[in-house]
Scaffold this motif. Structure first.
Motif, PDB file in Angstrom:
ATOM      1  N   SER A   3     -13.583  13.255 -13.266  1.00  0.00           N
ATOM      2  CA  SER A   3     -13.319  12.046 -14.046  1.00  0.00           C
ATOM      3  C   SER A   3     -11.894  12.059 -14.595  1.00  0.00           C
ATOM      4  N   PRO A   4     -11.352  10.871 -14.915  1.00  0.00           N
ATOM      5  CA  PRO A   4     -10.024  10.815 -15.540  1.00  0.00           C
ATOM      6  C   PRO A   4      -9.961  11.610 -16.838  1.00  0.00           C
ATOM      7  N   LYS A   5     -11.075  11.646 -17.592  1.00  0.00           N
ATOM      8  CA  LYS A   5     -11.110  12.384 -18.858  1.00  0.00           C
ATOM      9  C   LYS A   5     -10.919  13.876 -18.622  1.00  0.00           C
ATOM     10  N   ALA A   7      -9.546  15.167 -15.922  1.00  0.00           N
ATOM     11  CA  ALA A   7      -8.197  15.329 -15.372  1.00  0.00           C
ATOM     12  C   ALA A   7      -7.157  15.376 -16.486  1.00  0.00           C
ATOM     13  N   LYS A   8      -7.313  14.510 -17.479  1.00  0.00           N
ATOM     14  CA  LYS A   8      -6.390  14.515 -18.621  1.00  0.00           C
ATOM     15  C   LYS A   8      -6.434  15.855 -19.360  1.00  0.00           C
ATOM     16  N   ASP A  86      -0.840   8.529 -13.402  1.00  0.00           N
ATOM     17  CA  ASP A  86      -2.293   8.447 -13.338  1.00  0.00           C
ATOM     18  C   ASP A  86      -2.861   9.860 -13.451  1.00  0.00           C
ATOM     19  N   PRO A  87      -3.850  10.104 -14.307  1.00  0.00           N
ATOM     20  CA  PRO A  87      -4.331  11.475 -14.516  1.00  0.00           C
ATOM     21  C   PRO A  87      -4.892  12.143 -13.262  1.00  0.00           C
ATOM     22  N   ILE A  88      -5.564  11.370 -12.412  1.00  0.00           N
ATOM     23  CA  ILE A  88      -6.144  11.941 -11.193  1.00  0.00           C
ATOM     24  C   ILE A  88      -5.058  12.291 -10.187  1.00  0.00           C
ATOM     25  N   ASN A 175      -6.832   0.699  -8.550  1.00  0.00           N
ATOM     26  CA  ASN A 175      -7.136   1.754  -9.524  1.00  0.00           C
ATOM     27  C   ASN A 175      -7.211   3.091  -8.803  1.00  0.00           C
ATOM     28  N   SER A 177      -7.453   6.072  -9.911  1.00  0.00           N
ATOM     29  CA  SER A 177      -8.405   7.023 -10.479  1.00  0.00           C
ATOM     30  C   SER A 177      -9.797   6.883  -9.872  1.00  0.00           C
ATOM     31  N   SER A 178     -10.092   5.722  -9.304  1.00  0.00           N
ATOM     32  CA  SER A 178     -11.427   5.493  -8.750  1.00  0.00           C
ATOM     33  C   SER A 178     -11.506   5.841  -7.260  1.00  0.00           C
TER      34      SER A 178
END
Length: 233
Positions: A3-5, A7-8, A86-88, A175, A177-178
């Motif tokens: 998830s982006p969370k 990844a961050k 982008d975090p991903i 997007n 990240s998706s």
């Protein structure tokens, strides 16, 4: 896909740990989802260095795959700076040695860095289309690669990649990240060196550059099945 969370969180760690974790993640995903088939690397071993690799661009997985294939050649990829935002994709980019460039602009600082790297003997990879193709086939290239090739006089080697558009399809809403991995056969075909064309007497600069660009892009297209050649059929 993480998830982006998450990844961050990983991206907030010290760089050494961040790179170690991201490499483990990417290696796991590529091993699980990509059935990789590579041909033509003998053309790299036989070529004079440094090398400017040029290739088509279908997916954010291209850099991950090509970095894996070309690992022993220590290649820096010219990549759009937005990938680091982008975090991903930022996590994935820890696996790819890059020179960041601002897309759709005359990024003189990035061009200077690219040219300096090549003149210092380092290999680089450029996607002349400048962006991922949303059509699943080649789109028109941009002329910046001609300037770099002329100023460095480096060996130019074309690379055709396909299947990455199935491995990690482009999100229709933009997007990144998706975007997720899917099982796919991925093909990487490395061609023989391509000579930079000479300018003919009396030939206008823009005509010469267009002819050179077409010559380079068709050398990539020749390494792809016909349905992937798009603008350069």
């Amino acid at each position: 896909m993480i998830s982006p969370k998450v990844a961050k969180f990983i991206n907030s760690m010290p760089m050494g740990i961040r790179k170690y974790i991201s490499r483990k993640i990417v290696s796991t995903y590529l091993s699980k989802y990509a059935e990789l088939k590579v041909s033509g690397t003998e053309n790299i071993d036989a070529a004079s260095k440094p090398i400017i690799f040029i290739g088509n661009h279908l997916s954010n997985a291209d850099g991950l795959i090509l970095s894996e294939v070309l690992g022993k050649y220590d290649v820096s990829f010219v990549a759009g700076i937005k990938l680091t935002g982008d975090p991903i994709t930022a996590l994935g980019m820890h696996n790819v040695k890059t020179i960041n460039i601002k897309p759709n602009s005359a990024d003189k600082e990035a061009l200077t860095t690219i040219i300096s790297n090549v003149k210092a003997g380092k290999n680089i990879f450029i996607f002349p289309e400048g962006t991922r193709s949303r059509t699943g086939s080649m789109i028109e290239g941009k002329k910046g690669v001609i300037l770099i090739a002329k100023l460095t006089k480096a060996t130019i080697i074309p690379v055709g990649v396909y299947g990455t558009e199935k491995l990690m399809p482009i999100d229709k809403d933009g997007n990144m990240s998706s975007e997720n991995f899917h099982n796919a056969e991925v093909f990487v075909n490395v061609g023989k060196p391509v000579e930079l064309l000479a300018r003919e007497k009396g030939e206008e600069k823009h005509v010469f550059e267009e002819r050179c660009l077409t010559h380079m892009m068709k050398s990539i297209a020749a390494l792809l099945p016909e349905e992937y050649r798009g603008y350069y059929k």
